[in-house]
Scaffold this active site. Structure first.
Site, short mmCIF file in Angstrom:
data_model
loop_
_atom_site.label_atom_id
_atom_site.label_comp_id
_atom_site.label_asym_id
_atom_site.label_seq_id
_atom_site.Cartn_x
_atom_site.Cartn_y
_atom_site.Cartn_z
CE LYS A 53 78.29 57.58 47.82
NZ LYS A 53 76.92 57.26 48.33
CD GLU A 167 63.87 50.22 45.29
OE1 GLU A 167 64.11 49.17 44.68
OE2 GLU A 167 63.90 50.32 46.52
CD GLU A 171 71.23 45.50 48.84
OE1 GLU A 171 72.44 45.23 48.91
OE2 GLU A 171 70.61 46.07 49.75
CG LEU A 266 57.94 29.16 49.74
CD1 LEU A 266 57.08 28.07 49.11
CD2 LEU A 266 57.41 29.50 51.13
CB ALA A 268 64.34 27.15 55.77
N GLY A 269 66.28 29.59 56.43
CA GLY A 269 67.64 30.03 56.75
C GLY A 269 67.67 30.73 58.10
CB CYS A 276 64.33 46.77 51.37
SG CYS A 276 65.21 47.89 50.26
CE LYS A 279 63.92 51.56 54.80
NZ LYS A 279 64.59 52.58 53.95
CE LYS A 336 70.01 39.14 47.59
NZ LYS A 336 68.85 39.64 46.80
#
Length: 450
Positions: A53, A167, A171, A266, A268-269, A276, A279, A336
């Protein structure tokens, strides 16, 4: 013997005091923090144990999908203000070390703090430890106290002070959130540590909250739990909309106009996901239970979110008269838009459940091209939404990528075998689907199909 001292700012750049900073962990938070601090004029080295990395990052190639990050990295590397290494000696004598290592969840709702403890020990074992060690990783309340004991074991009473500096990055908008924060939280018992961290962020225009480490740690957990609560609330109201012929989009818009409520979160989905919110919610529930609190509200938030993907599955199954043998064009697998993150993704959960119930999945996601077959071996990976829709009995929008909003629905309809459009993110209007000859099925939509 440790020789920690107070770091002195080394000049000014772009309005902020230039400091020598070490970032430990070049994952999502660490890479963004390192690149942004270099952009502010600080001299930054990021320490990453994965040498492969490191080689990639030194070439200016981000290991994550984040808008604007590559440009910042390239500028920082070119200016000599940003570097990546696997050698902890590079942290020696730095003004500040920001620990950004991963704290993965463990069974029972806790965090694995071993990477954090390892990083702290490595920094304190240097002959000249950094002048201050701040933790940006999300951690349990009381973690700084635990780390302070580690510092004393290695350095005695002369070790570097510690602080919590959580933090609040989203994302897909992490660079913007870092450079234009809504607030900066510093949890420190030591005045020098608080002063150093204030200097670090001097170039940013945001309120600074200085408090105790315990309060700072809880601020982060509480913030994420509240965002989770708003999402589960609107999803529960969406279920009522489906029952009573109402539209959650209009309901959410109307209540969001109330300044006491606001419009954010607010939408909906099929539920929230990522590294984050799920968890941190689980941990806060566990924390409350261990303290003897019922935390009934938080448990309800989690329960709604865990069942929301199953609700999406049931809606598809009902609309198609069963799933076995049906071809489903799945649009979106990330949790997302704007990221390639699939951790705890409700979209991926729905896609896997479709396969398990005998459906034939044809999947597309703009951030996962070339990777879908590895994530979902039973699915057919498609390069475009149009390819995914060919011969499909239904289209299922599971991630609200902007490009899906401008799809030519009429063209998709002509290539499909069936006519069902399931909108799991309320990205499209029912009228659009109807005009294209599609049967519109959606979260929080109680109107007539089609």
């Amino acid at each position: 013997m440790c020789e920690a001292g107070f770091g002195v700012p080394r000049g000014k750049s772009g309005g902020a005091w230039a400091m020598r900073v070490c970032v430990v962990g070049a994952g999502y938070v660490g890479t963004v923090a390192a690149a942004c601090l270099a952009e502010l004029g600080h001299e930054v080295v990021a320490i990453e144990v994965d040498s492969g990395k490191v080689r990639r990052l030194k070439r200016g190639e981000p290991c994550i999908h984040e808008p604007g990050l590559k440009d910042l990295m390239e500028r920082g590397l070119k200016a000599g203000r940003l570097n990546f290494t696997s050698d902890y000696e590079e942290a020696s004598g730095r003004d500040i070390a920001l620990i950004c290592v991963n704290t993965p969840p463990v069974e029972g709702g806790g965090y694995d703090l071993s990477p954090l403890l390892s990083a702290t020990r490595a920094l304190c074992s240097l002959r000249r430890p950094p002048s201050c060690i701040a933790v940006k990783s999300t951690v349990p309340v009381g973690t700084i106290s635990k780390l302070e004991r580690v510092v004393r074991e290695i350095c005695g009473e002369e070790g570097p002070p510690l602080a919590s500096n959580p933090e609040f990055l989203r994302e897909g908008r992490a660079v913007e959130d870092f450079l234009k924060p809504t607030r900066i939280v510093i949890g420190a018992r030591d005045e020098k540590a608080a002063r150093l961290l204030r200097s670090l962020y001097e170039g940013l225009n945001a309120p600074v909250i200085v408090t105790t480490p315990e309060t700072a740690e809880l601020i982060k957990l509480a913030a994420n739990a509240f965002l989770s609560t708003r999402i589960s609330f609107v999803n529960e109201i969406a279920r009522l909309c489906e029952k009573f012929g109402a539209d959650i989009e209009v309901v959410a818009e109307a209540i969001g106009l109330d300044p006491r409520i606001g419009r954010h979160y607010l939408k909906a989905g099929i539920g929230f996901g990522g590294a984050c919110l799920p968890k941190d919610l689980r941990f806060l529930i566990s924390l409350g239970e261990r303290a003897g609190e019922e935390v009934a509200l938080l448990k309800g938030v989690e329960r709604v979110n865990e069942t929301q993907p199953l609700r999406a599955l049931s809606m598809l199954e009902k609309a198609l008269g069963g799933l076995k043998g049906k071809v489903i064009a799945v649009l979106g697998l990330t949790f997302k838009p704007g990221t390639d993150d699939i951790r705890d993704s409700p979209a991926l959960k729905v896609a896997k459940a479709l396969v398990e119930r005998g459906a034939k999945v044809r999947a597309h996601d703009p951030a996962l091209l070339g990777r879908i077959s590895k994530l979902l071996p039973e699915a057919v990976e498609c390069k475009t939404p149009e390819e995914a829709s060919k011969g499909a009995d239904a289209i299922a929008i599971l991630t609200d990528w902007p490009e899906y909003k401008s799809l030519d629905l009429s063209a998709l309809t002509r290539s499909m075998r069936g006519k069902v459009l399931f909108d799991g993110r309320r990205l499209l209007k029912p009228e659009q689907a109807k005009a294209a000859g599609l049967i519109y099925v959606a979260i929080g939509w109680g109107g007539k199909e089609g």
